[in-house]
Motif scaffolding. Structure first.
Motif: not given
Length: 126
Positions: A14-19, A29-30, A56-58
């Motif tokens: 969640i903290e690294n999710m973009r979009g 999330m895969v 996507a997450s970083r």
């Protein structure tokens, strides 16, 4: 499996999710793995009205939590999965984690399936 490691993995995604935007209700999330190391993430966030957005997450932001999660779930001699699907519903805190050990095409978004993949991955907790 440690519940804390699972919660930490979800939090890192969640903290690294973009979009996703601010008002998302759930996500899928895969996490793609190569040799036990994160090689990428992709998925969808779902708004309360049912619409979806690609997210996507970083990977570098997720890596520490993923490493801790894998350590809590797999013995050192075990081969880690090649993909992990994390589904999470924000309001209830309900989640599901699914592992893929063999099929590298599972959950892969392609031109042939792009129109249906968001629905295929949508969390449906019963």
């Amino acid at each position: 499996m440690s519940q804390d490691a699972t919660a930490d993995l979800i939090r890192a995604l969640i903290e690294n999710m973009r979009g996703a935007g601010e008002g998302w209700a759930s996500f899928a999330m895969v996490i793609d793995l190569a040799g036990g190391r994160i090689s990428g993430t992709h998925g969808y966030a779902y708004a309360p009205d049912g619409t979806s957005a690609a997210v996507a997450s970083r990977p570098s932001g997720v890596k520490p939590a993923l490493d801790a999660y894998l350590e809590s779930t797999y013995r050192p001699e075990q081969e880690p999965p090649i993909k992990i699907l994390v589904q999470f519903e924000r309001a209830s805190g309900t989640y599901e984690v699914t592992f893929e050990d063999d099929d590298s095409a599972r959950w892969k978004v392609t031109p042939a399936n792009i129109d249906r993949m968001a629905e295929e991955l949508r969390p449906a907790f019963g």
